[in-house]
Design a protein around this motif. Structure first.
Motif, PDB file in Angstrom:
ATOM      1  N   THR A  85       0.876  -1.385  -0.029  1.00 18.95           N
ATOM      2  CA  THR A  85       0.057  -0.016  -0.066  1.00 18.95           C
ATOM      3  C   THR A  85       0.912   1.028   0.340  1.00 18.95           C
ATOM      4  O   THR A  85       0.482   2.321  -0.754  1.00 18.95           O
ATOM      5  N   GLY A  86       1.804   1.022   0.748  1.00 23.11           N
ATOM      6  CA  GLY A  86       2.786   2.359   0.773  1.00 23.11           C
ATOM      7  C   GLY A  86       3.352   2.832  -0.421  1.00 23.11           C
ATOM      8  O   GLY A  86       3.713   4.229  -0.546  1.00 23.11           O
ATOM      9  N   GLN A  87       3.539   2.205  -1.655  1.00 26.46           N
ATOM     10  CA  GLN A  87       4.095   2.445  -2.804  1.00 26.46           C
ATOM     11  C   GLN A  87       3.196   3.573  -3.483  1.00 26.46           C
ATOM     12  O   GLN A  87       3.549   4.269  -4.335  1.00 26.46           O
ATOM     13  N   PHE A  88       1.667   3.858  -2.906  1.00 25.51           N
ATOM     14  CA  PHE A  88       0.885   4.615  -3.376  1.00 25.51           C
ATOM     15  C   PHE A  88       0.981   6.130  -2.846  1.00 25.51           C
ATOM     16  O   PHE A  88       0.538   6.910  -3.128  1.00 25.51           O
ATOM     17  N   PHE A  89       1.791   6.111  -1.960  1.00 26.09           N
ATOM     18  CA  PHE A  89       2.033   7.400  -1.303  1.00 26.09           C
ATOM     19  C   PHE A  89       3.093   8.177  -1.742  1.00 26.09           C
ATOM     20  O   PHE A  89       4.098   8.554  -0.989  1.00 26.09           O
ATOM     21  N   ARG A  90       3.236   8.433  -3.072  1.00 22.63           N
ATOM     22  CA  ARG A  90       4.360   9.374  -3.506  1.00 22.63           C
ATOM     23  C   ARG A  90       3.947  10.814  -3.341  1.00 22.63           C
ATOM     24  O   ARG A  90       2.898  11.157  -3.239  1.00 22.63           O
ATOM     25  N   LEU A  91       4.965  11.510  -2.833  1.00 19.00           N
ATOM     26  CA  LEU A  91       4.864  12.821  -2.471  1.00 19.00           C
ATOM     27  C   LEU A  91       4.223  13.776  -3.635  1.00 19.00           C
ATOM     28  O   LEU A  91       3.421  14.611  -3.387  1.00 19.00           O
ATOM     29  N   ASP A  92       4.505  13.436  -4.764  1.00 18.45           N
ATOM     30  CA  ASP A  92       3.778  14.434  -5.857  1.00 18.45           C
ATOM     31  C   ASP A  92       2.224  14.113  -6.003  1.00 18.45           C
ATOM     32  O   ASP A  92       1.742  14.937  -6.277  1.00 18.45           O
ATOM     33  N   ALA A  93       1.922  12.977  -5.703  1.00 17.63           N
ATOM     34  CA  ALA A  93       0.577  12.652  -5.607  1.00 17.63           C
ATOM     35  C   ALA A  93       0.065  12.991  -4.316  1.00 17.63           C
ATOM     36  O   ALA A  93      -1.230  13.610  -4.454  1.00 17.63           O
ATOM     37  N   LEU A  94       0.627  13.068  -3.343  1.00 19.18           N
ATOM     38  CA  LEU A  94       0.077  13.460  -2.023  1.00 19.18           C
ATOM     39  C   LEU A  94      -0.215  15.101  -2.112  1.00 19.18           C
ATOM     40  O   LEU A  94      -0.933  15.504  -1.388  1.00 19.18           O
ATOM     41  N   LYS A  95       0.772  15.886  -2.874  1.00 22.31           N
ATOM     42  CA  LYS A  95       0.661  17.206  -2.528  1.00 22.31           C
ATOM     43  C   LYS A  95      -0.382  17.660  -3.390  1.00 22.31           C
ATOM     44  O   LYS A  95      -1.359  18.571  -2.903  1.00 22.31           O
ATOM     45  N   GLY A  96      -1.001  16.927  -4.342  1.00 23.21           N
ATOM     46  CA  GLY A  96      -2.226  17.351  -5.105  1.00 23.21           C
ATOM     47  C   GLY A  96      -3.373  16.807  -4.489  1.00 23.21           C
ATOM     48  O   GLY A  96      -4.684  17.297  -4.646  1.00 23.21           O
ATOM     49  N   ASN A  97      -3.412  15.905  -3.615  1.00 23.03           N
ATOM     50  CA  ASN A  97      -4.531  14.993  -3.286  1.00 23.03           C
ATOM     51  C   ASN A  97      -4.555  14.815  -1.740  1.00 23.03           C
ATOM     52  O   ASN A  97      -5.563  14.257  -1.096  1.00 23.03           O
ATOM     53  N   GLY A  98      -3.512  15.043  -0.887  1.00 19.40           N
ATOM     54  CA  GLY A  98      -3.488  15.034   0.333  1.00 19.40           C
ATOM     55  C   GLY A  98      -4.504  15.567   1.376  1.00 19.40           C
ATOM     56  O   GLY A  98      -5.055  14.634   2.048  1.00 19.40           O
ATOM     57  N   ALA A  99      -4.897  16.871   1.209  1.00 18.29           N
ATOM     58  CA  ALA A  99      -5.816  17.325   2.002  1.00 18.29           C
ATOM     59  C   ALA A  99      -7.197  16.644   1.824  1.00 18.29           C
ATOM     60  O   ALA A  99      -7.841  16.531   2.799  1.00 18.29           O
ATOM     61  N   LYS A 100      -7.441  16.717   0.732  1.00 18.27           N
ATOM     62  CA  LYS A 100      -8.800  15.914   0.302  1.00 18.27           C
ATOM     63  C   LYS A 100      -9.206  14.466   0.858  1.00 18.27           C
ATOM     64  O   LYS A 100      -9.975  14.239   1.530  1.00 18.27           O
ATOM     65  N   VAL A 101      -7.902  13.652   0.851  1.00 19.23           N
ATOM     66  CA  VAL A 101      -8.031  12.358   1.247  1.00 19.23           C
ATOM     67  C   VAL A 101      -8.033  12.490   2.796  1.00 19.23           C
ATOM     68  O   VAL A 101      -8.676  11.701   3.450  1.00 19.23           O
ATOM     69  N   LEU A 102      -7.279  13.447   3.539  1.00 15.31           N
ATOM     70  CA  LEU A 102      -7.487  13.565   5.008  1.00 15.31           C
ATOM     71  C   LEU A 102      -8.924  13.981   5.363  1.00 15.31           C
ATOM     72  O   LEU A 102      -9.273  13.209   6.315  1.00 15.31           O
ATOM     73  N   ILE A 103      -9.269  14.863   5.018  1.00 14.76           N
ATOM     74  CA  ILE A 103     -10.915  15.161   5.051  1.00 14.76           C
ATOM     75  C   ILE A 103     -11.860  13.956   5.133  1.00 14.76           C
ATOM     76  O   ILE A 103     -12.703  13.629   5.834  1.00 14.76           O
ATOM     77  N   ILE A 104     -11.655  13.372   3.752  1.00 19.31           N
ATOM     78  CA  ILE A 104     -12.616  12.131   3.526  1.00 19.31           C
ATOM     79  C   ILE A 104     -12.478  10.899   4.526  1.00 19.31           C
ATOM     80  O   ILE A 104     -13.231  10.328   5.256  1.00 19.31           O
ATOM     81  N   THR A 105     -10.929  10.857   5.063  1.00 15.96           N
ATOM     82  CA  THR A 105     -10.678   9.881   5.889  1.00 15.96           C
ATOM     83  C   THR A 105     -11.237  10.134   7.267  1.00 15.96           C
ATOM     84  O   THR A 105     -11.856   9.276   8.147  1.00 15.96           O
ATOM     85  N   VAL A 106     -11.032  11.350   7.786  1.00 14.12           N
ATOM     86  CA  VAL A 106     -11.663  11.698   9.204  1.00 14.12           C
ATOM     87  C   VAL A 106     -13.312  11.627   9.226  1.00 14.12           C
ATOM     88  O   VAL A 106     -13.651  11.095  10.052  1.00 14.12           O
ATOM     89  N   LEU A 107     -13.809  11.895   7.994  1.00 13.04           N
ATOM     90  CA  LEU A 107     -15.279  12.048   8.115  1.00 13.04           C
ATOM     91  C   LEU A 107     -15.676  10.539   8.002  1.00 13.04           C
ATOM     92  O   LEU A 107     -16.614  10.274   8.817  1.00 13.04           O
ATOM     93  N   GLU A 108     -15.216   9.628   7.183  1.00 12.81           N
ATOM     94  CA  GLU A 108     -15.777   8.558   7.165  1.00 12.81           C
ATOM     95  C   GLU A 108     -15.552   7.526   8.241  1.00 12.81           C
ATOM     96  O   GLU A 108     -16.214   6.697   8.756  1.00 12.81           O
ATOM     97  N   ALA A 109     -14.300   7.776   9.020  1.00 13.20           N
ATOM     98  CA  ALA A 109     -14.211   6.998  10.208  1.00 13.20           C
ATOM     99  C   ALA A 109     -14.791   7.556  11.587  1.00 13.20           C
ATOM    100  O   ALA A 109     -15.534   6.823  12.091  1.00 13.20           O
ATOM    101  N   CYS A 110     -14.796   8.810  11.601  1.00 14.87           N
ATOM    102  CA  CYS A 110     -15.791   9.414  12.801  1.00 14.87           C
ATOM    103  C   CYS A 110     -17.075   9.308  12.681  1.00 14.87           C
ATOM    104  O   CYS A 110     -18.066   9.007  13.453  1.00 14.87           O
TER     105      CYS A 110
END
Length: 474
Positions: A85-110
């Motif tokens: 799974t870790g191979q998909f956490f490239r910095l270039d991809a996270l810079k463009g999508n990281g904030a959105k993924v964090l919001i989605i993750t926190v909401l679906e978990a909480c």
């Protein structure tokens, strides 16, 4: 005759019993995939059903000594899954999508945790300590079956990238939620020691330590897996590092999931080497099969029949968590303006629950103790198996509905023949030579295309000779 065979499995020597049982688990697991393939179901579903069929409540082909001696399998399987799974956490991809993924993750978990807490505490009237802990466990999602389903279908695209990143970050939220919940549970129980800072900070510090160790090992892998290292030795070194890290995590009493994710994340970002992940993907399937079959073997069919209240709780938890996951994922995607396909179907892929949730349930059961701890363990174990039965199917459905893979394509790629492989390599080499020629300054006597092809074929023969002897190096 079958009864005699079962008696032998339970009374034979440990070595023979272990070898035969593992062989049966592998063969039965593979055989059942032939049926689930016809039904368009993922292989993970076949493995879970196989475990139930050969477990103590059906054929009873797996002695208890085997399940106890293979207790390391969940950690090893999680290590391989997390590393992939870790191979998909490239910095270039996270810079463009990281904030959105964090919001989605926190909401679906909480939101899943809030739904389960309301159902357990206010609707079913369970005590506060139990309700808050089981609500925290509801946030965790198992990446294993999701990863295997993606690998099996060859799915790709924005939906897959978002899903993998959400699943990976989901366990971080789950671990933090559990740390807070267990402290609240201890303070609310009659025999609790009250709110203690160490109850919150200790799990966080231990997992932070595993993350740091994993990141350091990612750098170590980079130094050890230099380009001239042979393929065989690359596999040996990487497997040794993963197994060793699992042992360290066992000593710390934490899951290897987060550390392995950071290990591969660091490795892929400093090397950009995806060949190692492909090699491990060829090596890990037997471990994953045994892991899921063993999960099915450990499923206690009588666990939920001990009382109507526990059975009701199990059903409510099973349904309400799914509702919470889907609602949270939908809301998160809506806020972050994700496209319609991701928004509508991401929640379907977040149903599976095992691994981290089961590990945290064991910790919670020991901490709470008594009937409360036993009930917590029973509900999580039973629901996890059920989630793993329907989760892969839902994950595959979400991948199909989001158009992340070609439903009409064959799931098992046809291997290339030697002639086709030679032709492919020659064409790639010719194309590379032409690229080099385009980069060079113009020369009055250019090499004709036919001559280039002939020299490429000659170079290919040298390349094959070098490749055949490459495994002797290092």
């Amino acid at each position: 005759m079958f009864a005699h065979f079962v008696d032998y499995l339970h009374a034979g020597s440990p070595a023979s019993v272990g070898i035969i049982t593992v062989a049966l688990m592998l063969m039965f697991g593979f055989a059942l995939t032939r049926i689930t393939k016809l039904l368009k179901l993922p292989n993970v579903t076949a493995y879970i059903i196989t475990g139930i069929l050969i477990g103590p409540y059906c054929l009873n082909l797996v002695p208890e000594i085997v399940t106890s001696y293979t207790s390391f399998l969940p950690d090893v399987a999680l290590a391989f899954i997390a590393f992939s799974t870790g191979q998909f956490f490239r910095l270039d991809a996270l810079k463009g999508n990281g904030a959105k993924v964090l919001i989605i993750t926190v909401l679906e978990a909480c939101i899943a945790s809030v739904f389960v807490f309301i159902a357990a505490y206010f609707v079913l009237g369970m005590d506060l300590s139990f309700s808050v802990v089981i609500a925290a466990l509801a946030s965790a999602t198992a990446p294993a079956s999701t990863m295997m389903t993606i690998r099996q279908t060859g799915a790709h695209g924005d939906f897959v990238n978002t899903l993998l990143q959400v699943v990976a970050l989901d366990d971080v939220v789950g671990l933090i939620a559990y740390s807070v919940a267990i402290s609240i549970a201890l303070a609310s129980s009659a025999s609790g020691a009250g709110f203690e800072f160490r109850n919150i900070i200790t799990p966080i510090l231990l997992n932070l330590a595993s993350v740091i160790i994993g990141a350091v090992l990612g750098v170590v892998l980079k130094m050890m897996l230099f380009p001239k290292r042979s393929t065989d030795n690359r596999l040996i070194i990487s497997v040794a590092v993963l197994f060793g890290f699992c042992g360290v995590c066992q000593v710390l009493g934490v899951s290897p999931l987060l550390g392995c994710m950071f290990m591969s994340t660091v490795y892929i970002n400093i090397t950009d080497d995806d060949k190692l992940f492909k090699q491990l993907n060829y090596f890990s399937p037997p471990f994953l099969l045994l892991f899921f079959v063993r999960s099915g073997v450990n499923f206690d069919l009588g666990a939920l029949t001990g009382g109507d209240s526990l059975l009701t709780l199990g059903v409510v938890y099973f349904v309400v968590r799914i509702m919470g996951k889907y609602t949270g994922a939908f809301t998160g995607c809506l806020i972050t303006h994700k496209n319609k396909l991701v928004r509508n179907y991401l929640g379907l892929a977040l149903i599976p629950q095992a691994g981290v949730a089961i590990g945290l349930a064991e910790l919670g059961a020991r901490t709470l103790g008594g009937e409360t701890g036993s009930a917590l363990r029973t509900v999580i174990l039973a629901s996890s198996v059920l989630y793993e039965l329907i989760g892969p199917g839902c994950a595959k459905l979400s991948l199909a509905l989001s158009h992340s893979y070609d439903k009409d394509a064959k799931e098992e790629a046809k291997p290339l023949t030697d002639k086709e492989e030679d032709k492919l390599i020659v064409n790639l080499l010719i194309e590379r030579i032409r690229e080099i020629q385009r980069e060079l300054p113009e020369h009055p006597q250019a090499v004709p295309a036919m001559q280039t092809a002939q020299s490429a074929k000659g170079s290919h023969l040298l390349l094959r000779h070098f490749h055949s002897n490459n495994t002797n190096y290092n």
